[in-house]
Design a protein around this motif. Structure first.
Motif, PDB file in Angstrom:
ATOM      1  N   VAL A  64       0.832  -1.204   0.000  1.00 55.78           N
ATOM      2  CA  VAL A  64       0.000   0.000   0.000  1.00 55.78           C
ATOM      3  C   VAL A  64       0.867   1.255   0.000  1.00 55.78           C
ATOM      4  N   ALA A  65       1.975   1.217   0.740  1.00 63.57           N
ATOM      5  CA  ALA A  65       2.882   2.368   0.762  1.00 63.57           C
ATOM      6  C   ALA A  65       3.414   2.657  -0.637  1.00 63.57           C
ATOM      7  N   ASP A  66       3.781   1.619  -1.362  1.00 64.78           N
ATOM      8  CA  ASP A  66       4.299   1.818  -2.714  1.00 64.78           C
ATOM      9  C   ASP A  66       3.196   2.269  -3.662  1.00 64.78           C
ATOM     10  N   LEU A  67       1.992   1.741  -3.477  1.00 64.96           N
ATOM     11  CA  LEU A  67       0.866   2.164  -4.294  1.00 64.96           C
ATOM     12  C   LEU A  67       0.599   3.656  -4.114  1.00 64.96           C
ATOM     13  N   LEU A  68       0.620   4.129  -2.867  1.00 65.76           N
ATOM     14  CA  LEU A  68       0.386   5.549  -2.606  1.00 65.76           C
ATOM     15  C   LEU A  68       1.514   6.409  -3.169  1.00 65.76           C
ATOM     16  N   ILE A 112      -8.073   5.334   3.533  1.00 64.77           N
ATOM     17  CA  ILE A 112      -8.333   6.188   4.689  1.00 64.77           C
ATOM     18  C   ILE A 112      -8.870   5.365   5.855  1.00 64.77           C
ATOM     19  N   ALA A 113      -9.754   4.428   5.572  1.00 64.96           N
ATOM     20  CA  ALA A 113     -10.284   3.561   6.619  1.00 64.96           C
ATOM     21  C   ALA A 113      -9.171   2.726   7.238  1.00 64.96           C
ATOM     22  N   CYS A 117      -6.511   2.605  11.575  1.00 66.62           N
ATOM     23  CA  CYS A 117      -6.151   1.544  12.520  1.00 66.62           C
ATOM     24  C   CYS A 117      -4.807   0.897  12.223  1.00 66.62           C
ATOM     25  N   ASP A 118      -4.080   1.413  11.238  1.00 67.59           N
ATOM     26  CA  ASP A 118      -2.770   0.850  10.898  1.00 67.59           C
ATOM     27  C   ASP A 118      -1.792   1.997  10.697  1.00 67.59           C
ATOM     28  N   GLU A 119      -0.786   2.079  11.574  1.00 72.45           N
ATOM     29  CA  GLU A 119       0.113   3.225  11.569  1.00 72.45           C
ATOM     30  C   GLU A 119       0.973   3.288  10.311  1.00 72.45           C
ATOM     31  N   ARG A 120       1.399   2.150   9.782  1.00 68.30           N
ATOM     32  CA  ARG A 120       2.221   2.178   8.571  1.00 68.30           C
ATOM     33  C   ARG A 120       1.424   2.710   7.379  1.00 68.30           C
ATOM     34  N   THR A 121       0.167   2.295   7.302  1.00 68.81           N
ATOM     35  CA  THR A 121      -0.682   2.827   6.240  1.00 68.81           C
ATOM     36  C   THR A 121      -0.934   4.313   6.454  1.00 68.81           C
ATOM     37  N   ALA A 122      -1.131   4.720   7.696  1.00 68.65           N
ATOM     38  CA  ALA A 122      -1.329   6.138   8.005  1.00 68.65           C
ATOM     39  C   ALA A 122      -0.109   6.953   7.587  1.00 68.65           C
ATOM     40  N   GLY A 123       1.077   6.425   7.857  1.00 74.58           N
ATOM     41  CA  GLY A 123       2.297   7.126   7.459  1.00 74.58           C
ATOM     42  C   GLY A 123       2.418   7.251   5.955  1.00 74.58           C
TER      43      GLY A 123
END
Length: 201
Positions: A64-68, A112-113, A117-123
């Protein structure tokens, strides 16, 4: 220190593999949400080996980080219309069209959802918006230089103020923002900026 899996663009012969995997990951997010994102399923959809996906991205959050990161790179560049209000309207229109797009809107809602609840995704999501805000901030800075806005205006805060009501409306009402909402958001941010609300110096 080595980079976190999925946060660095894989290089060499595999640019097409990266594109296929990220496309498949985006499809799953848009169709089923973050909790149904599975690396093996993404590999199957992208028609690449599971080992390749696990080796390069390591985890769902790494993917997900790479996708963003890729989405930030591929997003439309800013428009410069010659006025701050015109530029903010262009920004609001871009955000509105993205959220109204069936695939992109669903994808953003899923991320966003997950970020809640997931800090790595939030970052990763914060890094995405840092890139996009930095892309549009010069429009406000140029407006300050032209005398349209007061000196000391926080350009990034103004850009965030444009998109904030559009996201808030989507998340709290479930309704996709329309062109009228984008126009209101741009005008409100411009009026506040012109009144000195975002002056920090």
């Amino acid at each position: 220190m080595s980079a976190e899996p999925g946060t660095v663009r894989p290089g060499g012969r595999t640019a097409r593999v990266r594109a296929a995997v990220l496309r498949a990951a985006g499809d799953v997010l848009a169709e089923q949400g973050f909790d149904r994102l599975d690396l093996a399923d993404v590999a199957r959809r992208a028609e690449v080996g599971k080992t390749t996906v696990y080796r390069r991205w390591g985890s769902v959050t790494g993917l997900v980080a790479d996708l963003l990161a890729d989405m930030a790179e591929q997003s439309s560049p800013r428009e410069e219309t010659g006025s701050v209000l015109g530029d903010l309207r262009a920004n609001a229109s871009l955000v509105q069209r993205t959220l109204a797009d069936p695939r992109q809107g669903a994808l953003f809602r899923a991320v966003i959802a997950a970020a809640a609840c997931d800090e790595r995704t939030a970052g990763a999501l914060r890094r995405f918006y840092e890139v996009r805000v930095a892309e549009w901030a010069p429009c406000v800075e140029q407006g300050v230089a032209r005398g349209e806005l007061p000196a000391g205006t926080d350009a990034r805060a103004v850009v965030r103020a444009v998109s904030a009501p559009l996201y808030y409306g989507l998340l709290t009402s479930g309704s996709v923002p329309d062109a009228a909402a984008a126009e209101r958001a741009a005008r409100a941010a411009h009026a506040a900026a012109a009144a000195g609300v975002f002056v920090t110096e």
